[in-house]
Write a protein that holds these residues in place. Structure first.
Motif, PDB file in Angstrom:
ATOM      1  N   LYS A  75     -15.491   6.350  -5.144  1.00 46.19           N
ATOM      2  CA  LYS A  75     -15.800   7.546  -3.832  1.00 46.19           C
ATOM      3  C   LYS A  75     -14.860   7.299  -2.575  1.00 46.19           C
ATOM      4  CE  LYS A  75     -20.323   8.889  -3.734  1.00 46.19           C
ATOM      5  NZ  LYS A  75     -21.477   8.931  -3.164  1.00 46.19           N
ATOM      6  N   ALA A  76     -15.007   5.741  -2.062  1.00 46.42           N
ATOM      7  CA  ALA A  76     -14.461   5.328  -0.840  1.00 46.42           C
ATOM      8  C   ALA A  76     -12.807   5.295  -1.245  1.00 46.42           C
ATOM      9  CB  ALA A  76     -14.849   3.760  -0.585  1.00 46.42           C
ATOM     10  N   GLU A  77     -12.413   4.959  -2.312  1.00 49.25           N
ATOM     11  CA  GLU A  77     -10.851   5.162  -2.701  1.00 49.25           C
ATOM     12  C   GLU A  77     -10.403   6.562  -2.513  1.00 49.25           C
ATOM     13  OE1 GLU A  77     -10.294   1.497  -5.698  1.00 49.25           O
ATOM     14  OE2 GLU A  77     -11.035   3.317  -6.651  1.00 49.25           O
ATOM     15  N   ARG A  78     -11.336   7.483  -3.008  1.00 48.40           N
ATOM     16  CA  ARG A  78     -10.582   8.791  -2.914  1.00 48.40           C
ATOM     17  C   ARG A  78     -10.889   9.331  -1.571  1.00 48.40           C
ATOM     18  NH1 ARG A  78     -12.023  11.738  -8.196  1.00 48.40           N
ATOM     19  NH2 ARG A  78     -11.178  10.500  -9.701  1.00 48.40           N
ATOM     20  N   GLU A  79     -11.653   8.942  -0.677  1.00 48.51           N
ATOM     21  CA  GLU A  79     -11.857   9.557   0.597  1.00 48.51           C
ATOM     22  C   GLU A  79     -10.532   9.031   1.202  1.00 48.51           C
ATOM     23  OE1 GLU A  79     -16.619   9.077   0.590  1.00 48.51           O
ATOM     24  OE2 GLU A  79     -15.655   7.977   1.910  1.00 48.51           O
ATOM     25  N   GLN A  80     -10.154   7.540   0.998  1.00 43.72           N
ATOM     26  CA  GLN A  80      -9.232   7.158   1.869  1.00 43.72           C
ATOM     27  C   GLN A  80      -7.732   7.317   1.360  1.00 43.72           C
ATOM     28  OE1 GLN A  80     -10.312   2.832   3.317  1.00 43.72           O
ATOM     29  NE2 GLN A  80     -12.220   3.474   2.660  1.00 43.72           N
ATOM     30  N   GLY A  81      -7.839   7.563   0.001  1.00 46.26           N
ATOM     31  CA  GLY A  81      -6.482   7.799  -0.639  1.00 46.26           C
ATOM     32  C   GLY A  81      -5.824   6.452  -0.876  1.00 46.26           C
ATOM     33  N   ILE A  82      -6.543   5.181  -1.147  1.00 45.63           N
ATOM     34  CA  ILE A  82      -6.180   4.047  -1.226  1.00 45.63           C
ATOM     35  C   ILE A  82      -6.897   3.412  -2.344  1.00 45.63           C
ATOM     36  CG2 ILE A  82      -5.254   3.362   1.027  1.00 45.63           C
ATOM     37  CD1 ILE A  82      -7.639   1.462   1.292  1.00 45.63           C
ATOM     38  N   THR A  83      -6.296   2.354  -3.101  1.00 44.76           N
ATOM     39  CA  THR A  83      -6.916   1.620  -4.098  1.00 44.76           C
ATOM     40  C   THR A  83      -7.663   0.356  -3.258  1.00 44.76           C
ATOM     41  OG1 THR A  83      -5.274   2.157  -5.856  1.00 44.76           O
ATOM     42  CG2 THR A  83      -6.717   0.451  -6.363  1.00 44.76           C
ATOM     43  N   ILE A  84      -8.821   0.160  -3.756  1.00 45.64           N
ATOM     44  CA  ILE A  84      -9.801  -0.912  -3.198  1.00 45.64           C
ATOM     45  C   ILE A  84      -9.924  -1.995  -4.164  1.00 45.64           C
ATOM     46  CG2 ILE A  84     -11.883  -1.675  -2.141  1.00 45.64           C
ATOM     47  CD1 ILE A  84     -11.822   1.070  -0.942  1.00 45.64           C
TER      48      ILE A  84
ATOM     49  N   PRO B 269      -4.904  -3.063  -5.871  1.00 44.76           N
ATOM     50  CA  PRO B 269      -4.531  -2.431  -4.669  1.00 44.76           C
ATOM     51  C   PRO B 269      -3.568  -3.440  -3.807  1.00 44.76           C
ATOM     52  CG  PRO B 269      -6.715  -3.762  -4.481  1.00 44.76           C
ATOM     53  CD  PRO B 269      -6.213  -4.043  -5.929  1.00 44.76           C
ATOM     54  N   GLY B 270      -2.936  -2.376  -3.018  1.00 36.13           N
ATOM     55  CA  GLY B 270      -1.809  -3.037  -2.310  1.00 36.13           C
ATOM     56  C   GLY B 270      -2.007  -3.453  -0.858  1.00 36.13           C
ATOM     57  N   HIS B 271      -3.339  -2.949  -0.394  1.00 37.71           N
ATOM     58  CA  HIS B 271      -3.743  -3.219   0.860  1.00 37.71           C
ATOM     59  C   HIS B 271      -4.099  -4.842   1.110  1.00 37.71           C
ATOM     60  CE1 HIS B 271      -5.711  -2.996   4.887  1.00 37.71           C
ATOM     61  NE2 HIS B 271      -5.246  -1.972   4.836  1.00 37.71           N
ATOM     62  N   ILE B 272      -3.585  -5.291   2.369  1.00 36.56           N
ATOM     63  CA  ILE B 272      -3.628  -6.791   2.568  1.00 36.56           C
ATOM     64  C   ILE B 272      -5.135  -7.247   2.392  1.00 36.56           C
ATOM     65  CG2 ILE B 272      -3.257  -6.539   4.792  1.00 36.56           C
ATOM     66  CD1 ILE B 272      -2.206  -9.803   4.666  1.00 36.56           C
ATOM     67  N   GLN B 273      -5.911  -6.417   2.784  1.00 35.95           N
ATOM     68  CA  GLN B 273      -7.409  -6.814   3.016  1.00 35.95           C
ATOM     69  C   GLN B 273      -7.986  -7.030   1.805  1.00 35.95           C
ATOM     70  OE1 GLN B 273      -9.627  -3.599   4.868  1.00 35.95           O
ATOM     71  NE2 GLN B 273     -11.635  -4.574   4.609  1.00 35.95           N
TER      72      GLN B 273
ATOM     73  N   ALA C 125      -2.615 -11.379 -16.332  1.00 39.18           N
ATOM     74  CA  ALA C 125      -1.623 -10.432 -16.744  1.00 39.18           C
ATOM     75  C   ALA C 125      -0.400 -11.458 -17.457  1.00 39.18           C
ATOM     76  CB  ALA C 125      -1.077  -9.445 -15.721  1.00 39.18           C
ATOM     77  N   ASN C 126       0.350 -10.873 -18.428  1.00 32.90           N
ATOM     78  CA  ASN C 126       1.563 -11.341 -18.763  1.00 32.90           C
ATOM     79  C   ASN C 126       2.544 -10.953 -18.168  1.00 32.90           C
ATOM     80  OD1 ASN C 126      -0.154 -10.167 -21.898  1.00 32.90           O
ATOM     81  ND2 ASN C 126       0.065 -12.294 -21.548  1.00 32.90           N
ATOM     82  N   LEU C 127       2.516  -9.807 -17.655  1.00 30.43           N
ATOM     83  CA  LEU C 127       3.784  -9.257 -16.913  1.00 30.43           C
ATOM     84  C   LEU C 127       3.358  -8.419 -15.637  1.00 30.43           C
ATOM     85  CD1 LEU C 127       6.356  -6.753 -18.779  1.00 30.43           C
ATOM     86  CD2 LEU C 127       4.973  -6.007 -16.969  1.00 30.43           C
ATOM     87  N   ALA C 128       3.971  -8.465 -14.548  1.00 39.47           N
ATOM     88  CA  ALA C 128       3.618  -7.640 -13.369  1.00 39.47           C
ATOM     89  C   ALA C 128       4.747  -6.429 -13.203  1.00 39.47           C
ATOM     90  CB  ALA C 128       3.408  -8.610 -12.303  1.00 39.47           C
ATOM     91  N   ILE C 129       4.278  -5.464 -12.845  1.00 40.47           N
ATOM     92  CA  ILE C 129       5.311  -4.521 -12.350  1.00 40.47           C
ATOM     93  C   ILE C 129       5.139  -4.298 -10.703  1.00 40.47           C
ATOM     94  CG2 ILE C 129       5.788  -1.931 -12.287  1.00 40.47           C
ATOM     95  CD1 ILE C 129       4.492  -1.622 -14.936  1.00 40.47           C
ATOM     96  N   ILE C 130       6.411  -4.532 -10.318  1.00 41.49           N
ATOM     97  CA  ILE C 130       6.094  -4.808  -8.505  1.00 41.49           C
ATOM     98  C   ILE C 130       6.898  -3.235  -8.112  1.00 41.49           C
ATOM     99  CG2 ILE C 130       6.890  -6.032  -6.276  1.00 41.49           C
ATOM    100  CD1 ILE C 130       6.394  -8.650  -7.931  1.00 41.49           C
ATOM    101  N   LEU C 131       6.016  -2.636  -7.368  1.00 43.25           N
ATOM    102  CA  LEU C 131       6.563  -1.483  -6.765  1.00 43.25           C
ATOM    103  C   LEU C 131       7.184  -1.717  -5.346  1.00 43.25           C
ATOM    104  CD1 LEU C 131       4.707  -0.171  -8.915  1.00 43.25           C
ATOM    105  CD2 LEU C 131       5.292   2.203  -8.113  1.00 43.25           C
ATOM    106  N   ILE C 132       8.341  -0.951  -5.144  1.00 43.87           N
ATOM    107  CA  ILE C 132       8.822  -0.958  -3.849  1.00 43.87           C
ATOM    108  C   ILE C 132       9.192   0.476  -3.604  1.00 43.87           C
ATOM    109  CG2 ILE C 132      10.860  -1.461  -2.526  1.00 43.87           C
ATOM    110  CD1 ILE C 132      11.001  -4.086  -4.168  1.00 43.87           C
ATOM    111  N   ASP C 133       8.721   0.757  -2.414  1.00 43.48           N
ATOM    112  CA  ASP C 133       9.224   2.165  -1.905  1.00 43.48           C
ATOM    113  C   ASP C 133      10.602   2.085  -1.421  1.00 43.48           C
ATOM    114  OD1 ASP C 133       9.412   4.666  -0.309  1.00 43.48           O
ATOM    115  OD2 ASP C 133       7.304   4.550   0.499  1.00 43.48           O
TER     116      ASP C 133
ATOM    117  N   VAL D  18       0.843  -1.163   0.107  1.00 42.80           N
ATOM    118  CA  VAL D  18       0.075   0.080   0.131  1.00 42.80           C
ATOM    119  C   VAL D  18       0.710   1.399  -0.032  1.00 42.80           C
ATOM    120  CG1 VAL D  18      -0.335   0.264   2.496  1.00 42.80           C
ATOM    121  CG2 VAL D  18      -2.251   0.829   0.898  1.00 42.80           C
ATOM    122  N   ASP D  19       0.557   2.073  -0.837  1.00 42.39           N
ATOM    123  CA  ASP D  19       1.064   3.588  -1.017  1.00 42.39           C
ATOM    124  C   ASP D  19       2.611   3.272  -1.755  1.00 42.39           C
ATOM    125  OD1 ASP D  19      -0.800   4.924  -0.026  1.00 42.39           O
ATOM    126  OD2 ASP D  19       0.191   5.299   1.993  1.00 42.39           O
ATOM    127  N   ASP D  20       2.740   2.316  -2.183  1.00 40.24           N
ATOM    128  CA  ASP D  20       4.268   2.257  -3.050  1.00 40.24           C
ATOM    129  C   ASP D  20       4.096   3.056  -4.139  1.00 40.24           C
ATOM    130  OD1 ASP D  20       5.412   0.892  -1.064  1.00 40.24           O
ATOM    131  OD2 ASP D  20       5.192  -1.047  -2.034  1.00 40.24           O
TER     132      ASP D  20
END
Ligand SMILES: Nc1nc2c(ncn2[C@@H]2O[C@H](COP(=O)(O)OP(=O)(O)OP(=O)(O)O)[C@@H](O)[C@H]2O)c(=O)[nH]1
Ligand SMILES: [Mg+2]
Lengths: 301, 415
Positions: free
Chosen positions: B62-71, B91-95, B107-115, B14-16
């Protein structure tokens, strides 16, 4: 083996055909929501391909706002007849007369939001348990979140925070009595894909998608057509313009764009250069930030 | 007009910066329309964001924008002259792991982000493990927020080595590393001027040039029967078309085929489409086959070649990602959906669950909680015709459905 490669359009087509067949197998009584626009016309074409040489095994359902472009209605009737599909029509006016829907106030009310009410009534009346819609994820930010198989509770409502996982090409259409699904076979198509496909497959469209002269009024930067449903406001007047439509909806709010694109090639070129989304000139989406999400939660397709 | 298609997904904690990256990618390739930019500029201003918040392009609820996360997954599309792309921003959140799996499954390809400030954390490992289980063959690890660590080569190298240490236990054949700043655009579309020490290509260049054609299986011919086409018309009175999407390999007119479970063989009489007959059909085409002989075939049957048949069994070993808060329990019953087939099944054994941090197997468990990944054995009420997921993503995948709630509760990969 690179010759065994499918182009992006072929892949999108195959995916949509798979969805049509899957729905035929998993549901009792599916229906195709037919708005008369290019996306629903493309859907009908894909449905024909899915079951050819048999007929499309679902009826079409048109939710008629009563504010239609006459060209679109004529096209709808011809299409149903040509391919031998049953056409079911739900009139928003009927819902208004029954008192289940209430006309918006103001001089030029839009009936777009009322469509959901008539739609839910018709789905229940017809016993339809799955309704195909031509919605595409690239159209709008709430649509970008849709599944192919979109579950609706017994009030037809969408719960975007709690959608079913949708994995690989394994679509789960199981539901309790009273619940239903919206199905979006062209989820992954963009506006450009649709136009390129229409060209590739030589699909007929209503004439209003192509450049023509029309009497229109400029209202808030949007060209609205002259029609019996539109009342001029103070200081407004109609004028002749060379225009065409990028989407079709309720005549009172669907804006035309000035365009001389008269062939599919012209349109494809125009779409490639467009700097506005196709829904950019639809007043119904502009009403609030979450207008589409709210309507979808209430049962809009 | 016809283009090559690449489907990719984002992953990471989340947030990466996954959604910001997708926004940046689309913005810098001019794939965003003016009215969309105006709308997110206005929303950003209303929210008091310092920069135009590019994540709002995909965080549409709406809920995503309120919390600033992807659901939930957002699907986005763009094309360059080289390729067309379908993006699943997850979404990055474990939930919401279930939604990450949804986006990654196709997907054929994944982009994995790391902060860059945080390095490799548990959620990075979980998503990498899921990507490898899903047999995503190409992974681009983007070390993001390089602007917050002074664009330091040392930070990049350390995280890269840390990741490689973990990755040695995974099965991802193609891994690349790119230092980026999603916020400012470094190495996203164009090479960064702030990181002279990085000599590799930008993210976009990599996405445009990854070779994916050889990932498909052209050897094992499989077509699950989806629907039988029987036109009620005089012209096609005797037509019986077995409609389906080819899941692997190639079928040619005149070739001998076998139908499972009956085991009857016949020859392909024709390959039908509305646009005309074909001489050959291959994955992932949707077509209808007609056969020389009248044999009984229905939905859920599998068409293959006599000398190359899928496995057929009722006892099946599966790696499963559990997606529901109702835990999987030893001995409980589910509906399993596999290709166009489905059957009742019972959980015969929970062999182990995986510790996603260490990839160690934890044995002696009798269930799987939400977001757990483990190996189970199921017994199905009738045989399934399958291939190991390693060989074929379509004939090797299953979902488990709760019989009471109808929800999709498990994502399974057959071993
Ligand atoms: N300084 C800096 N901030 C960044 C960068 N990329 C993203 N951010 C910020 O990090 C925060 C989270 O970004 P998102 O893009 O929403 O993260 P995400 O990975 O999509 O998060 P989830 O979807 O909820 O898992 C936002 O405030 C971004 O502006 C970057 O390269 N540099
Ligand atoms: Mg995000």
């Amino acid at each position: 083996m690179s010759s065994l490669n499918l182009s992006h359009l072929d892949q999108l087509e195959s995916e949509a055909i798979f969805i049509f067949r899957e729905v035929a197998a998993q549901f009792e009584k599916p229906v195709i929501l037919f708005s008369g626009g290019k996306d629903s016309i493309t859907m009908v074409h894909l449905a024909r391909k899915a079951f050819w040489p048999a007929k499309v095994p679902f009826p079409l359902l048109h939710i008629d706002t009563g504010h239609n472009f006459p060209e679109a209605l004529e096209f709808r009737d011809n299409l149903a007849e040509k391919y031998g599909v049953t056409l079911d029509i739900g009139l928003v006016q009927d819902s208004i007369d029954k008192g289940t829907a209430r006309e918006e106030k103001g001089l030029n009310p839009s009936r777009n939001s009322l469509q959901s009410i008539t739609l839910l009534e018709k789905l229940e009346e017809g016993g339809y348990d799955a309704a195909f819609g031509g919605g595409r994820r690239d159209e709008e930010k709430a649509r970008a979140k849709e599944r192919f198989f979109s579950h609706r509770d017994d009030f037809g409502q969408w719960d975007p925070k709690n959608q079913r996982p949708e994995l690989w090409n394994l679509y789960n259409g199981k539901k309790a009595v009273g619940e239903s699904f919206r199905i979006f076979p062209i989820s992954n198509w963009t506006e450009m894909d649709v136009w390129q496909y229409i060209k590739k497959e030589k699909i007929d469209l209503p004439s209003i998608y192509f450049s023509h002269k029309r009497s229109v009024v400029n209202r808030g930067g949007v060209w609205i057509a002259e029609s019996p449903y539109n009342t001029l406001l103070e200081k407004e007047s109609y004028e002749e313009r060379v225009i065409r439509y990028r989407t079709l909806g309720c005549m009172t709010i669907t804006g035309a764009i000035e365009s001389s694109a008269s062939t599919l090639d012209d349109i494809i070129e125009e779409v490639a250069a467009a700097r506005q989304t196709e829904r950019g000139n639809r007043a119904d989406d502009k009403r609030s930030e979450a207008a589409m999400e709210d309507r979808k939660k209430q049962g809009y397709f | 007009m016809d283009m090559d298609l690449l489907r990719f997904t984002t992953a990471g904690s989340v947030d990466d910066g996954k959604s910001t990256l997708i926004g940046r990618l689309m913005y810098d390739t001019k794939s965003i329309f003016e009215d969309q930019i105006d709308a997110i500029e206005e929303s950003s201003k209303n929210r008091g964001d310092e920069h135009v918040n590019l994540a709002l392009l995909t965080d549409g609820l709406k809920a995503e924008r309120e919390q600033g996360i992807t659901i939930d997954v957002a699907y986005r599309y763009f094309a360059t002259p080289k390729r067309k792309f379908i993006i699943a921003d997850t979404p990055g959140h474990i939930q919401y792991t279930r939604n990450m799996v949804t986006g990654a499954s196709t997907a054929n390809l994944a982009i994995i982000l790391i902060d860059a400030r945080k390095g490799v954390i548990e959620q990075t490992k979980r998503h990498s493990f899921i990507a490898s289980l899903l047999q995503i063959k190409h992974v681009i690890v983007c070390i993001n927020k390089m602007d917050l660590v002074d664009y330091s080569e040392e930070v990049f190298e350390n995280i890269k080595n840390e990741y490689l240490g973990f990755d040695a236990k995974l099965e991802i054949p193609d891994i690349r590393f790119i230092p980026i700043s999603a916020l400012h655009g470094d190495n996203v579309v164009d090479r960064s001027k702030n990181m002279d020490w990085y000599q590799g290509p930008s993210l976009l260049w990599t996405l445009e040039n990854v070779q994916i054609a050889s990932d498909r299986n052209f050897i094992d011919s499989r077509m699950p029967v989806q629907w039988v086409i029987r036109p009620q018309s005089d012209k096609y009175h005797d037509f019986r078309g077995f409609a389906g999407t080819i899941n692997g390999g190639v079928f040619r007119k005149g070739e001998e085929v076998v139908v499972l479970p009956s085991g009857f063989t016949s020859k392909i009489k024709s390959i039908e489409t509305m646009n005309g007959q074909l001489n050959e059909a291959y994955a992932p085409m949707s077509i209808a086959l007609t056969l020389e002989d009248e044999i009984d075939i229905s939905r859920g049957d599998m068409i293959a070649k006599p000398n190359n048949q899928p496995k057929s069994s009722q006892d099946i070993e599966i790696m499963v990602c559990w997606l529901n808060t109702n835990a999987l329990k030893l001995g409980s019953k589910y509906t399993v959906k596999h290709t166009t087939n489905e059957a009742k099944c019972i959980i015969k054994d929970v062999r182990y669950k995986v510790n996603v941090n260490t990839l160690e197997k934890i044995e002696g468990v009798d269930g799987l909680e939400v977001n757990d990944i483990g190996r189970i054995q199921i017994k199905t009420a009738k045989p399934l015709f399958y291939d190991p997921y390693m060989k074929n993503r379509n004939t090797g995948s299953v979902i488990l459905i709760d019989e009471f709630t109808n929800e999709t509760v498990g994502a399974g990969m057959i071993i």
